[in-house]
Design a protein around this motif. Structure first.
Motif, PDB file in Angstrom:
ATOM      1  N   ASN A 102       4.771  10.893   6.795  1.00 22.97           N
ATOM      2  CA  ASN A 102       4.210  11.628   7.916  1.00 22.97           C
ATOM      3  C   ASN A 102       2.694  11.469   7.982  1.00 22.97           C
ATOM      4  N   HIS A 103       2.293  10.192   7.968  1.00 26.66           N
ATOM      5  CA  HIS A 103       0.896   9.809   8.135  1.00 26.66           C
ATOM      6  C   HIS A 103       0.812   8.680   9.163  1.00 26.66           C
ATOM      7  N   THR A 104      -0.398   8.489   9.686  1.00 28.30           N
ATOM      8  CA  THR A 104      -0.678   7.404  10.627  1.00 28.30           C
ATOM      9  C   THR A 104      -1.678   6.458   9.987  1.00 28.30           C
ATOM     10  N   VAL A 105      -1.328   5.168   9.970  1.00 26.30           N
ATOM     11  CA  VAL A 105      -2.191   4.153   9.360  1.00 26.30           C
ATOM     12  C   VAL A 105      -2.908   3.391  10.458  1.00 26.30           C
ATOM     13  N   HIS A 106      -4.217   3.265  10.336  1.00 29.56           N
ATOM     14  CA  HIS A 106      -5.014   2.405  11.216  1.00 29.56           C
ATOM     15  C   HIS A 106      -5.171   1.053  10.532  1.00 29.56           C
ATOM     16  N   GLY A 107      -4.592   0.004  11.138  1.00 33.45           N
ATOM     17  CA  GLY A 107      -4.631  -1.296  10.499  1.00 33.45           C
ATOM     18  C   GLY A 107      -4.896  -2.422  11.470  1.00 33.45           C
ATOM     19  N   THR A 108      -4.939  -3.646  10.917  1.00 31.17           N
ATOM     20  CA  THR A 108      -5.190  -4.858  11.696  1.00 31.17           C
ATOM     21  C   THR A 108      -4.218  -5.931  11.240  1.00 31.17           C
ATOM     22  N   ALA A 109      -3.612  -6.635  12.214  1.00 33.38           N
ATOM     23  CA  ALA A 109      -2.690  -7.733  11.910  1.00 33.38           C
ATOM     24  C   ALA A 109      -3.399  -9.048  12.192  1.00 33.38           C
ATOM     25  N   GLY A 110      -3.888  -9.681  11.162  1.00 39.06           N
ATOM     26  CA  GLY A 110      -4.609 -10.939  11.315  1.00 39.06           C
ATOM     27  C   GLY A 110      -3.667 -12.117  11.479  1.00 39.06           C
ATOM     28  N   ASN A 111      -4.244 -13.292  11.560  1.00 35.53           N
ATOM     29  CA  ASN A 111      -3.462 -14.510  11.720  1.00 35.53           C
ATOM     30  C   ASN A 111      -2.578 -14.731  10.490  1.00 35.53           C
ATOM     31  N   GLU A 112      -1.268 -14.859  10.699  1.00 36.48           N
ATOM     32  CA  GLU A 112      -0.271 -15.043   9.644  1.00 36.48           C
ATOM     33  C   GLU A 112      -0.305 -13.905   8.628  1.00 36.48           C
ATOM     34  N   ASP A 113      -0.800 -12.769   9.036  1.00 38.27           N
ATOM     35  CA  ASP A 113      -0.913 -11.611   8.151  1.00 38.27           C
ATOM     36  C   ASP A 113       0.382 -10.805   8.200  1.00 38.27           C
ATOM     37  N   VAL A 114       0.824 -10.305   7.055  1.00 45.05           N
ATOM     38  CA  VAL A 114       1.957  -9.385   6.951  1.00 45.05           C
ATOM     39  C   VAL A 114       1.488  -8.207   6.106  1.00 45.05           C
ATOM     40  N   ASP A 115       1.602  -7.000   6.674  1.00 49.86           N
ATOM     41  CA  ASP A 115       1.154  -5.790   5.971  1.00 49.86           C
ATOM     42  C   ASP A 115       2.376  -5.006   5.486  1.00 49.86           C
ATOM     43  N   TYR A 116       2.308  -4.514   4.230  1.00 53.63           N
ATOM     44  CA  TYR A 116       3.399  -3.757   3.643  1.00 53.63           C
ATOM     45  C   TYR A 116       2.903  -2.365   3.262  1.00 53.63           C
ATOM     46  N   PHE A 117       3.699  -1.346   3.619  1.00 51.91           N
ATOM     47  CA  PHE A 117       3.401   0.045   3.282  1.00 51.91           C
ATOM     48  C   PHE A 117       4.661   0.654   2.681  1.00 51.91           C
ATOM     49  N   ILE A 141       6.806   4.078   1.121  1.00 48.37           N
ATOM     50  CA  ILE A 141       6.953   5.530   1.003  1.00 48.37           C
ATOM     51  C   ILE A 141       8.194   5.825   0.163  1.00 48.37           C
ATOM     52  N   GLN A 142       8.276   7.055  -0.295  1.00 49.19           N
ATOM     53  CA  GLN A 142       9.434   7.514  -1.054  1.00 49.19           C
ATOM     54  C   GLN A 142      10.345   8.334  -0.141  1.00 49.19           C
ATOM     55  N   ALA A 143      11.663   8.189  -0.364  1.00 45.93           N
ATOM     56  CA  ALA A 143      12.634   8.960   0.408  1.00 45.93           C
ATOM     57  C   ALA A 143      13.832   9.262  -0.470  1.00 45.93           C
ATOM     58  N   LYS A 144      14.502  10.376  -0.153  1.00 44.12           N
ATOM     59  CA  LYS A 144      15.715  10.756  -0.853  1.00 44.12           C
ATOM     60  C   LYS A 144      16.926  10.360  -0.024  1.00 44.12           C
ATOM     61  N   LYS A 145      18.031  10.220  -0.682  1.00 45.25           N
ATOM     62  CA  LYS A 145      19.273   9.840  -0.009  1.00 45.25           C
ATOM     63  C   LYS A 145      19.578  10.818   1.118  1.00 45.25           C
ATOM     64  N   GLY A 146      19.907  10.268   2.279  1.00 47.74           N
ATOM     65  CA  GLY A 146      20.218  11.082   3.451  1.00 47.74           C
ATOM     66  C   GLY A 146      19.002  11.501   4.262  1.00 47.74           C
ATOM     67  N   GLN A 147      17.816  11.158   3.772  1.00 47.41           N
ATOM     68  CA  GLN A 147      16.594  11.528   4.484  1.00 47.41           C
ATOM     69  C   GLN A 147      16.269  10.467   5.534  1.00 47.41           C
ATOM     70  N   ARG A 148      15.757  10.909   6.633  1.00 47.41           N
ATOM     71  CA  ARG A 148      15.404   9.992   7.721  1.00 47.41           C
ATOM     72  C   ARG A 148      14.084   9.295   7.392  1.00 47.41           C
ATOM     73  N   GLN A 164       0.860  -1.179   0.000  1.00 47.65           N
ATOM     74  CA  GLN A 164       0.000   0.000   0.000  1.00 47.65           C
ATOM     75  C   GLN A 164       0.898   1.231   0.000  1.00 47.65           C
ATOM     76  N   THR A 165       0.717   2.075  -1.000  1.00 45.12           N
ATOM     77  CA  THR A 165       1.528   3.292  -1.098  1.00 45.12           C
ATOM     78  C   THR A 165       0.908   4.381  -0.241  1.00 45.12           C
ATOM     79  N   ILE A 166       1.744   4.987   0.603  1.00 47.51           N
ATOM     80  CA  ILE A 166       1.267   6.043   1.490  1.00 47.51           C
ATOM     81  C   ILE A 166       2.221   7.225   1.432  1.00 47.51           C
ATOM     82  N   SER A 167       1.727   8.369   1.829  1.00 50.63           N
ATOM     83  CA  SER A 167       2.568   9.558   1.926  1.00 50.63           C
ATOM     84  C   SER A 167       3.289   9.568   3.257  1.00 50.63           C
TER      85      SER A 167
END
Length: 806
Positions: free
Chosen positions: A134-149, A151-158, A129-132
């Motif tokens: 500095n956001h907060t995601v409300h999610g659920t971790a189900g049985n054997e579930d793995v969630d992927y999010f 974001i884009q970052a530039k070199k040297g960015q935290r 799931q692509t996100i911007s």
């Protein structure tokens, strides 16, 4: 943690989180969403049970207001709230108040970023799931579930990610985080963290421009549909520690934030003087962004010094300033096998406590303290003291300098291994809490709900530190129409009893109130708060995984109960080794005839009673039997009874008012002399009487604990009686053997009311087998000579008394 234990914990918390099904109070089980952003309006959906007449949300902190509350049905509410722009970040405790009661505490979280929902499917690394940022995601971790999010970052960015999972306080959910590059290489991972405990955070510097993926799952892949989380993703700072770990109130403090991947950064803070002694949540911004959770910072005016290297051995320690106790010492165990030494000065005979503070300030350091004198002679050492932080109590044998060594228990170290050592006199303090009534359910009866025109009783537990005193409970303010009646806790007692009574015209309303416990001696001026400790997630024999503390108690007037309970004042005292019967009356409203369960919420030390009694359907009176042992606390004590019954809305709880119960020494004591007989042969038993206190008229005395086949009639004694004889009827089938459980019950009366005594315990009656039958004379054998009767012997004292009383 082993997988089988995780399954057990998950099942237990799943059952626990639903709350009690029998509670009269309304039940609030779920709040959705679990959080929102500062300055935003949020629509909440509240799910529960018995939400008959919802009135308001009670928030423990300022910053959130309710704009609209709409009831959907008895299980659902829709509430619109407004989060102020300056609302404190982090956890906000809340309760829902209804006309029938106040719910268990639940939590809502305020964050610095806009909130979005998880969009399934997002369990494929190739299709995150692509996100911007500095956001907060409300999610659920189900049985054997793995969630992927992603974001884009530039070199040297935290790139930082932090999760609120266990801290949401809903269910045992141990989250795992990782930051991965486009080749699925893990740049950083985190399961647990000292700063966030079971919750995790990761923070790295982007090695190049591109997309980065944040992975979320339950650490053992054992999630479920109730494992909800709030995931913060962005470029925000994430320091691991603050140094020094304490700030002085009322003045500017220069602090360093440690552990952020971009390096240390400075922060200036001037705490308010009123915050002395508290732990301040420090949200130290950097680059215009704020971390979603704070670093704990102690606020204290205690003089302190910071370590100056080298200080790893007392012999080469060159300390510029040697403080005089009371003082504080700050430092960092910066590397493996490091240890820090400090000198301090103390005066002979001072009652000092040397206390390490690291884990309670979320440092990973597990301190070991070692105390030496100025010449290096060992005095004391401590690792843990009721927790991972160390404590040494110390009375200096002479004026002079002493050294204290600090190290990690396992020889670990790092830039975030900060600590504070406090050296100060042991001070007198008192505080109070409401007791835990149910195991693994700390919220049960942690609110005070008084039915209108009725009463509610609560036990208050007292904690004293370095002080012995009689304690009283104060309520500076209460709901309109409510008054409090409370007993005092004697020096030997760690609890007291408080009864809250609402007038018949008291408004149905409630709020959060502060109660205080104080030393009854005015000159001491010692006072402490009643602290509310709520364990949101606790597992039997495993521990507490998230809790909330507050100095506010929810107190409310609720709908009328269909009955009142009254405890009649006992007309006579109960004596040590005695019994008594408490008379209880139920005043029922027309149409209410359900059974009523009655309990004694508090008893004086040494007084025993059944856990509860039940007044049968339609009945209105009962007797509650109590007993006092030989060590029961003498004096007059205030007691009451609590009563609960099922109604169409659930179980309602009321109480009687406080009444005095007097415990006295026995009026009469007795001792039984041993007796011996055979089956079918009567015997007399002598009982010697003593009168520690005079009685009115005569008292009946009974011999009890007799074996099968033995009877004894009651006798009577008065103040002049020194002895009494019990004539025992012994049947032919009486139980043979040595019977050592005989005792006496004495029933003296006072103003026509009996005061039962149990005395003369351990009386002994031996019933021997009958002598063998003599064989008949054989033919031709001369009969045995008949013995002449023996001369009369003087009668024994026992026989004289027996004959005199015939």
């Amino acid at each position: 943690m082993p997988a089988h234990l995780r399954v057990t914990l998950a099942l237990l918390t799943l059952l626990m989180a639903s709350g009690p099904l029998h509670a009269y109070d309304p039940a609030l089980n779920l709040i959705m969403p679990r959080g929102g952003m500062q300055g935003k309006e949020v629509v909440l959906h509240l799910h529960g049970d018995r939400l008959f007449a919802p009135r308001e949300l009670l928030f423990y902190q300022k910053g959130i207001t309710v704009k609209h509350l709409e009831k959907i049905d008895d299980k659902k509410l829709k509430v619109t709230i407004q989060i102020a722009p300056d609302a404190p970040l982090g956890e906000h405790a809340m309760r829902l108040r209804c006309d029938a009661g106040v719910t268990y505490m639940r939590t809502f979280w305020v964050g610095p970023f806009p909130c979005i929902d998880e969009a399934e499917p997002n369990n494929d690394f190739a299709k995150p799931q692509t996100i911007s940022a500095n956001h907060t995601v409300h999610g659920t971790a189900g049985n054997e579930d793995v969630d992927y999010f992603q974001i884009q970052a530039k070199k040297g960015q935290r790139i930082s990610a932090e999760i609120e999972g266990m801290r949401l306080g809903s269910i045992f959910f141990d989250p795992y985080l990782a930051i991965l590059n486009d080749k699925r290489f893990e740049l950083a991972t985190s399961d647990d963290s000292p700063l966030l405990r079971q919750d995790a955070f990761v923070s790295v510097i982007a090695p190049e421009d591109g997309a980065y993926t944040i992975m979320v799952r339950e650490s053992a892949y054992e999630g479920n549909d109730r494992c909800r989380y709030r995931l913060h993703v962005g470029h925000f700072p994430r320091p691991r520690a603050v140094y020094p770990p304490a700030a002085t109130p009322g003045q500017e403090n220069k602090l360093q934030l440690i552990g952020d991947p971009t390096g240390e950064y400075a922060h200036t803070l001037t705490p308010e003087p009123a915050t002395e002694g508290s732990i301040f949540p420090l949200f130290a911004s950097n680059g215009g962004l704020t971390p979603p959770s704070p670093n704990p910072l102690l606020i204290s005016k205690l003089p302190h010094i910071n370590e100056s290297e080298p200080n790893n051995w007392w012999k080469n320690l060159k300390q510029q300033t040697i403080p005089k106790a009371p003082c504080a010492l700050h430092g960092i165990i910066a590397e493996r096998n490091d240890s820090d030494f400090f000198f301090f000065r103390a005066s002979k005979g001072e009652n000092l406590r040397i206390r390490a503070r690291s884990r309670d300030l979320r440092s990973p350091l597990d301190t070991v303290l070692t105390l030496r004198d100025a010449k290096g002679k060992y005095i004391a050492r401590n690792d843990d003291q009721g927790g991972p932080d160390s404590i040494i109590d110390f009375k200096p044998p002479a004026d002079g300098e002493y050294s204290i060594q600090v190290r990690d228990h396992l020889g670990q170290g790092g830039p975030d291994y900060t600590y504070r050592i406090e050296i100060k006199p042991r001070q007198a303090a008192i505080s109070a809490t409401l007791p835990v009534v149910k195991r693994n359910e700390s919220q049960f009866r942690k609110v005070i709900c008084i039915p209108r025109g009725n009463r509610y009783a609560s036990v208050v537990n007292i904690s004293r530190k370095n002080h012995s005193c009689v304690c009283a409970l104060d309520a500076p303010s209460l709901p309109q129409g409510v008054r409090m009646q409370a007993s005092e806790a004697a020096k030997s007692s760690n609890s007291l009893l408080a009864v809250f009574e609402a007038s018949p015209d008291a408004p149905i309303a409630g709020s959060l109130y502060s109660l205080f416990v104080r030393d009854t001696e005015p000159k001491n001026q010692i006072r402490g708060p009643l602290n509310e400790v709520i364990n949101h997630i606790e597992i039997n024999n495993t521990g507490v995984f998230h809790h909330t503390t507050s100095q506010h108690i929810a107190i409310a007037v609720i709908e009328e109960a269909p009955f009142h309970v009254d405890l009649l004042t006992p007309p006579v005292p109960i004596v040590r080794n005695g019994t008594s019967e408490l008379r209880i009356k139920i005043r029922r409203q027309d149409g209410f005839d359900a059974p009523v369960k009655v309990t004694l919420p508090w008893k004086p030390s040494g007084v025993g009673a059944p856990t509860s009694i039940t007044i049968a359907k339609g009945k209105s009176e009962a007797v509650y039997a109590i007993n006092a042992n030989a060590d029961a606390t003498l004096g007059t004590h205030q007691i009451c009874v609590s009563a609960e019954a099922k109604t169409p809305k659930g179980t309602v709880l009321t109480s009687s008012s406080l009444v005095p119960l007097s415990i006295r020494e026995p009026f009469i004591s007795a001792k039984l002399e041993m007796a011996s007989t055979i089956p079918g042969q009567a015997v007399s038993m002598l009982c010697k009487i003593e009168h520690p206190h005079p009685i009115q008229g005569q008292a009946e005395i009974r011999l009890l604990g007799l074996p099968h086949g033995v009877k004894a009639s009651p006798r009577h004694i008065n103040n002049q009686s020194k002895e009494v004889i019990f004539d025992l009827e012994v049947a032919h089938d009486a139980a043979k053997g040595n019977h050592n459980s005989l005792f006496c019950q004495v029933l003296p009366k006072q103003n026509g009311h009996a005061i039962p005594h149990q005395t003369a315990q351990g009386g002994s009656l031996r019933i021997n087998p009958p002598p063998p039958v003599k064989k008949s004379t054989k033919p031709g054998q001369k009969p045995a000579a008949v013995k002449k009767p023996a001369a009369n012997k003087p009668l024994s004292r026992l026989e004289q008394l027996r004959q005199r009383n015939q």
